[in-house]
Every structure is written in structure tokens, then in C-alpha cells.
Design an enzyme around this catalytic site. Structure first.
Site, PDB file in Angstrom:
ATOM      1  N   ARG A 197       0.772  -1.240   0.000  1.00 50.42           N
ATOM      2  CA  ARG A 197       0.000   0.000   0.000  1.00 50.42           C
ATOM      3  C   ARG A 197       0.809   1.300   0.000  1.00 50.42           C
ATOM      4  O   ARG A 197       0.250   2.382   0.175  1.00 50.42           O
ATOM      5  CB  ARG A 197      -0.963  -0.001   1.164  1.00 50.42           C
ATOM      6  CG  ARG A 197      -0.313   0.108   2.536  1.00 50.42           C
ATOM      7  CD  ARG A 197      -0.571   1.470   3.144  1.00 50.42           C
ATOM      8  NE  ARG A 197      -0.076   1.554   4.498  1.00 50.42           N
ATOM      9  CZ  ARG A 197       0.804   2.472   4.853  1.00 50.42           C
ATOM     10  NH1 ARG A 197       1.279   3.328   3.967  1.00 50.42           N
ATOM     11  NH2 ARG A 197       1.212   2.536   6.109  1.00 50.42           N
ATOM     12  N   THR A 256      -8.727   3.576  -2.958  1.00 50.64           N
ATOM     13  CA  THR A 256      -8.102   4.775  -2.396  1.00 50.64           C
ATOM     14  C   THR A 256      -8.605   6.032  -3.104  1.00 50.64           C
ATOM     15  O   THR A 256      -8.916   6.000  -4.308  1.00 50.64           O
ATOM     16  CB  THR A 256      -6.566   4.677  -2.486  1.00 50.64           C
ATOM     17  OG1 THR A 256      -6.008   5.886  -2.022  1.00 50.64           O
ATOM     18  CG2 THR A 256      -6.076   4.425  -3.899  1.00 50.64           C
ATOM     19  N   SER A 262       0.857   7.233  -8.674  1.00 48.00           N
ATOM     20  CA  SER A 262       2.002   6.333  -8.461  1.00 48.00           C
ATOM     21  C   SER A 262       1.616   4.967  -9.012  1.00 48.00           C
ATOM     22  O   SER A 262       0.436   4.689  -9.254  1.00 48.00           O
ATOM     23  CB  SER A 262       2.328   6.185  -6.966  1.00 48.00           C
ATOM     24  OG  SER A 262       1.332   5.412  -6.314  1.00 48.00           O
ATOM     25  N   TYR A 321       1.612   2.334  -7.321  1.00 52.28           N
ATOM     26  CA  TYR A 321       0.706   1.761  -6.301  1.00 52.28           C
ATOM     27  C   TYR A 321      -0.731   2.227  -6.551  1.00 52.28           C
ATOM     28  O   TYR A 321      -1.658   1.410  -6.614  1.00 52.28           O
ATOM     29  CB  TYR A 321       1.146   2.180  -4.879  1.00 52.28           C
ATOM     30  CG  TYR A 321      -0.038   2.226  -3.945  1.00 52.28           C
ATOM     31  CD1 TYR A 321      -0.674   1.045  -3.543  1.00 52.28           C
ATOM     32  CD2 TYR A 321      -0.591   3.443  -3.521  1.00 52.28           C
ATOM     33  CE1 TYR A 321      -1.811   1.076  -2.735  1.00 52.28           C
ATOM     34  CE2 TYR A 321      -1.718   3.478  -2.721  1.00 52.28           C
ATOM     35  CZ  TYR A 321      -2.320   2.295  -2.336  1.00 52.28           C
ATOM     36  OH  TYR A 321      -3.453   2.332  -1.558  1.00 52.28           O
ATOM     37  N   HIS A 322      -0.919   3.546  -6.677  1.00 46.03           N
ATOM     38  CA  HIS A 322      -2.288   4.044  -6.864  1.00 46.03           C
ATOM     39  C   HIS A 322      -2.891   3.473  -8.157  1.00 46.03           C
ATOM     40  O   HIS A 322      -4.091   3.182  -8.225  1.00 46.03           O
ATOM     41  CB  HIS A 322      -2.307   5.586  -6.891  1.00 46.03           C
ATOM     42  CG  HIS A 322      -2.090   6.225  -5.536  1.00 46.03           C
ATOM     43  ND1 HIS A 322      -0.860   6.653  -5.102  1.00 46.03           N
ATOM     44  CD2 HIS A 322      -2.956   6.505  -4.532  1.00 46.03           C
ATOM     45  CE1 HIS A 322      -0.979   7.172  -3.880  1.00 46.03           C
ATOM     46  NE2 HIS A 322      -2.240   7.102  -3.508  1.00 46.03           N
ATOM     47  N   LYS A 352      -4.552   0.124  -7.756  1.00 53.31           N
ATOM     48  CA  LYS A 352      -5.911   0.220  -7.200  1.00 53.31           C
ATOM     49  C   LYS A 352      -6.933   0.483  -8.317  1.00 53.31           C
ATOM     50  O   LYS A 352      -8.061  -0.003  -8.264  1.00 53.31           O
ATOM     51  CB  LYS A 352      -5.990   1.355  -6.177  1.00 53.31           C
ATOM     52  CG  LYS A 352      -5.151   1.139  -4.949  1.00 53.31           C
ATOM     53  CD  LYS A 352      -5.770   0.047  -4.099  1.00 53.31           C
ATOM     54  CE  LYS A 352      -5.237   0.035  -2.700  1.00 53.31           C
ATOM     55  NZ  LYS A 352      -5.702  -1.110  -1.916  1.00 53.31           N
ATOM     56  N   ASN A 372       0.737  11.161  10.309  1.00 50.25           N
ATOM     57  CA  ASN A 372       1.345  10.280  11.314  1.00 50.25           C
ATOM     58  C   ASN A 372       2.834  10.604  11.447  1.00 50.25           C
ATOM     59  O   ASN A 372       3.375  10.664  12.546  1.00 50.25           O
ATOM     60  CB  ASN A 372       1.148   8.807  10.928  1.00 50.25           C
ATOM     61  CG  ASN A 372      -0.309   8.362  11.041  1.00 50.25           C
ATOM     62  OD1 ASN A 372      -1.142   9.079  11.591  1.00 50.25           O
ATOM     63  ND2 ASN A 372      -0.615   7.187  10.518  1.00 50.25           N
TER      64      ASN A 372
END
Ligand code: NAD
Ligand code: USQ
Length: 383
Positions: A100, A144, A179, A181-182, A185, A240
């Protein structure tokens, strides 16, 4: 209801598995534990010390009397997946089990390929096993908000009605992810939509924004149930990270101007949203899309909030605007819809109420565990 949580050893999955178990669902966790392996490979670790999966689950049973089934294996292995599902017989599957991190997927060719094979093949296996053996099972898949990118128009929930040359249709919303990764999705969303249209499967795509915080009712019950909290440059997400940076006196790492705006949500709302989707299943053949975030913030705005809250705690928080390692729009329009989950009854937690309890206090408590060498960004999107 029997719910299998794939990726149940991870950040969102662990909190969700315990939340559902606490509310009387029969829960199974399926996880390959590959995330722990990637951490070791990258030389990173969660801020909060997490117990091995079997110990965590045993502790949960000792505390609450509730049993969670465990299946350790990789969903890209079809025979393993089939065996686990035949044993557990889920009525709903919540699928968190993917690579992720956007920076991880942009390290090099190997990491891009790993990300897309892991995510796309895993989800495709799941679609086949549901079609062949559990056609009534409801798939709740984590997508996402980054699938949409940052278009110069309002972002709808999955679909947009377009009028073109005098004709009108409601079509999948255009995607411009940022990206590999994105992109994985987006590929998943297309495959799931196809399986719903062609095979009549039922699925909900939860297009989740960036999750923050570490505390949920269940993970806060005992030290051995604590959830992971990533702060490194690869798996740590902006807010975070900022809280942990504030705790150790590292300047907050805002990429570029920080005008980038993103949808965000408290991890306590992640678990609630998943339950809302599970307890209100999609119809056969339906591919629903819910945008799962509660508030939108600019990254610079988040850094300002952390600075204010940190300074009130006596920390001396500075903000540093770094050259942006990513290729992304910094100045852009952002207005995303998120009414589907609110209509189902979601009552959001707001960042202004969570920053201290669920983040800064944890960051201060565990700050001796921080490795300062993994804070500055090292992965670049640039050629
Ligand atoms: P995480 O890395 O903490 O957890 C993912 C879990 O899935 C890990 O335990 C990993 O071992 C497991 N996994 C990965 N590939 C697997 C495979 N092939 N077979 C079996 N298990 C596998 O990630 P997270 O932050 O909990 O994210 C969970 C999901 O939510 C992901 O799909 C992610 O894209 C999505 N999401 C996360 C965020 C966020 O801010 N964390 C925001 C939006 C969407
Ligand atoms: N950013 C900073 N400083 C940092 C880290 C990030 O300014 O130290 C910026 C990035 O450039 C980006 C924004 O903050 O503009 C968000 O980055 P992020 O790392 O917090 O989140 P992102 O890469 O988008 O990915 C995370 C999760 C991913 C999930 C996604 C939801 O890792 O799994 O899909 O959030 S969303 O952003 O809605 O696509």
C-alpha cells in the site's frame, strides 16, 4: 455474520478485525505477513512495538473470550486462497491485503512490478474464488481516494454523469492516479467492476483517504494489542509522520509548498465505515463505490496544526518545506463527495479532537524507538 479480513495483521486490518470481533461478527484473519518482511528488508520498524500475530490473537481471546481464525498465506497463491476460504466459508470478505505504499512502488522496476502483481493478481484470484465457490459473498475492497488524482472538477463517488454530443450516460469516474501503487488500485477497481457486471458478483469499493491515528477502543485495551504506526519515509503517511517528527524535534517534512489537499480519516472511522459496508451489502451485480474520508486538509495546514498542538505540549516544532520528491500537483482544486457513508450513519471523529489522544501522546510515549535515519525522503518520482 462470518467475515474474513484479508490483510488483518496490518494497520487498518488489525483494528478492523478486533472491532468486528468485538461486535459479535465471526472473524477470520488471512495475511501472508509480507508487510513484516518488507519492513525487515527496508530496515524500518513501526513506532509502536507490535506482537507476533499468534500472540496478538491469543491475547484478544484471553481478554474477551472471542476467537479469531488465522490463515497465514499469500492470496496470489490460488490453491492456498481456495483452501482457506473453503475452510472459513465467509459471508463477507474485507480485502486490505495489498502493498500500500506509493513510495515503495516507485523505488525501481522491481518494486513497481511487485506492487502491481501482488495487488492485481491477489484481487483477481479473489474474484475467481468468489465466482466459482461463494457467488453470494460480498467483497468489501479497500481502494483509495488517490485513484481519482486531483481533477479540476468535483470528485464524485465512483461514477459521473456525462452529457456528450447530446447523449447522456453515467460512467466510471475518470482516474488519474499518482504512483504505480495508486494505479494498481485503479486496475483492481476495473477488474472488480467487470466481475460484477459479467458474473453478477456483489462488491463495495471503499475509496479511502489517508488514515491517521493509532488508537481504537479494542487496540487500546492492552499493550499486546497495540496497532502499528509507521513513520518512515516509505510506509509512513504525512500526518502520522509529522506527529512523530514533532515528538523527536525533527522539522516537519512538508513536500513542496504543501498546498496539496487530501481527504483524511481517523482509524476509528475506518473500522466503522467497513462495518457499515459489511452490514449493508451491495446487491448481486452491483459495484458500489464509497468515498471513505471525513475531512480534507492541505499538507501545510496539517503541519500547522501539528505545530500548534506540539507547541502547546511544550515541544518546539519547526516546519521545513523540502523539494518535492514526488511529481504531483501542489496547487489544485479539490472538492470530493463523501455522502454515501454518512447516509449509512457514519458519525465522524474530527482531527481537532484526535490529534493529541491518538497521535501526539503515542509519539511522545514511544519516541525512544525512533530511528532518525529513516525520516527524510529517499524515493524520487523524478527521472
Ligand atoms: P498494511 O501494510 O499495514 O497492511 C496490509 C496487510 O496486507 C499486511 O499485513 C500485509 O502482510 C498483507 N498483505 C499484503 N499483500 C498480501 C498478499 N498478497 N496476501 C496476503 N496478505 C497480504 O497496510 P494498511 O495501511 O493497513 O492498508 C490496508 C489497505 O487499505 C491497503 O489496501 C491500502 O491500499 C488501503 N488504504 C490504506 C490507507 C492508509 O492510510 N493506511 C489509506 C487508503 C487506503
Ligand atoms: N507528504 C509530505 N510529507 C511527508 C509525506 C508526504 O508532504 O513526509 C505529502 C505527499 O507529497 C502527498 C501527501 O503528503 O502529497 C500524501 O502523502 P502520504 O504519504 O501521506 O499518502 P499517500 O502516498 O497518498 O498514500 C497513503 C497510503 C495509501 C493510501 C493513500 C490514500 O499510504 O495506502 O492509498 O494514502 S490517498 O492519498 O487518498 O490516495
Amino acid at each position: 455474520m462470518k467475515v474474513l479480513v484479508i490483510g488483518g495483521d496490518g494497520y487498518c486490518g488489525w483494528a478492523t478485525a478486533l472491532y468486528l470481533s468485538n461486535r459479535g461478527y465471526e472473524v477470520g484473519i488471512l495475511d501472508s505477513l509480507v508487510r513484516r518482511h518488507w519492513d525487515t528488508q527496508l530496515g524500518i520498524d513501526t513506532l509502536t512495538p507490535i506482537a507476533p500475530i499468534r500472540q496478538r490473537i491469543q491475547r484478544w481471546k484471553d481478554l474477551t473470550g472471542k476467537h479469531i481464525d488465522l490463515f497465514v498465506g499469500d492470496i496470489t497463491d490460488y490453491q492456498f486462497l481456495l483452501g482457506a476460504l473453503q475452510q472459513f466459508e465467509p459471508e463477507a470478505i474485507v480485502h486490505f491485503g495489498e502493498q500500500r505504499s506509493a513510495p515503495f512502488s516507485m523505488i525501481d522496476r522491481d518494486h513497481a512490478v511487485l506492487t502491481q502483481v501482488n495487488n492485481v493478481v491477489g484481487t483477481l484470484n479473489l474474484l475467481y474464488v468468489i465466482k466459482e465457490h461463494f457467488p453470494d459473498c460480498h467483497l468489501v475492497k479497500l481502494g483509495t481516494m488517490g485513484e481519482y488524482g486531483t481533477p479540476n472538477i468535483d470528485i464524485e463517488e465512483g461514477y459521473i454523469t456525462i452529457e456528450h454530443n447530446g447523449r447522456t450516460d453515467t460512467l466510471p469516474y475518470p482516474k488519474q492516479p499518482g504512483s504505480f501503487y495508486h494505479l494498481s488500485k485503479v486496475h483492481d477497481s476495473h477488474n472488480i467492476h467487470f466481475a460484477c457486471r459479467v458474473w453478477g458478483l456483489r462488491a463495495t469499493d471503499l475509496n479511502q483517504g489517508i488514515v491517521y491515528g493509532v488508537l481504537t477502543e479494542e487496540t487500546g485495551m492492552d499493550e499486546m494489542l497495540v496497532n502499528r504506526l509507521d513513520y518512515d519515509d516509505v510506509f509512513g503517511t504525512a500526518l502520522n509522520r509529522f506527529c512523530i517528527q514533532a515528538a523527536i524535534g525533527h522539522p516537519l517534512t512538508v513536500y513542496g509548498s504543501g498546498s496539496q489537499t487530501r481527504g483524511m480519516l481517523d482509524i476509528r472511522d475506518t473500522v466503522r465505515c467497513v462495518e457499515l459496508a459489511v452490514s449493508n451489502p451491495a446487491e448481486p451485480g452491483q459495484f458500489r463505490v464509497f468515498n471513505q474520508f471525513t475531512e480534507s486538509f492541505s499538507i501545510q495546514g496539517l503541519a500547522m496544526q501539528v505545530k500548534q498542538a506540539g507547541n502547546a505540549l511544550g515541544l518546539n516544532v519547526e516546519i521545513q518545506n523540502l523539494a518535492n520528491p514526488r511529481v504531483e500537483l501542489e496547487e489544485h482544486y479539490y472538492n470530493a463527495k463523501n455522502t454515501n457513508l454518512l447516509d449509512l450513519g457514519l458519525q465522524p471523529h474530527f482531527l481537532s479532537d484526535s490529534l493529541l489522544d491518538s497521535l501526539l501522546n503515542f509519539a511522545v510515549k514511544y519516541k525512544q524507538r525512533v530511528d532518525r535515519d529513516v525520516i527524510m525522503p529517499k524515493v524520487s518520482w523524478h527521472r
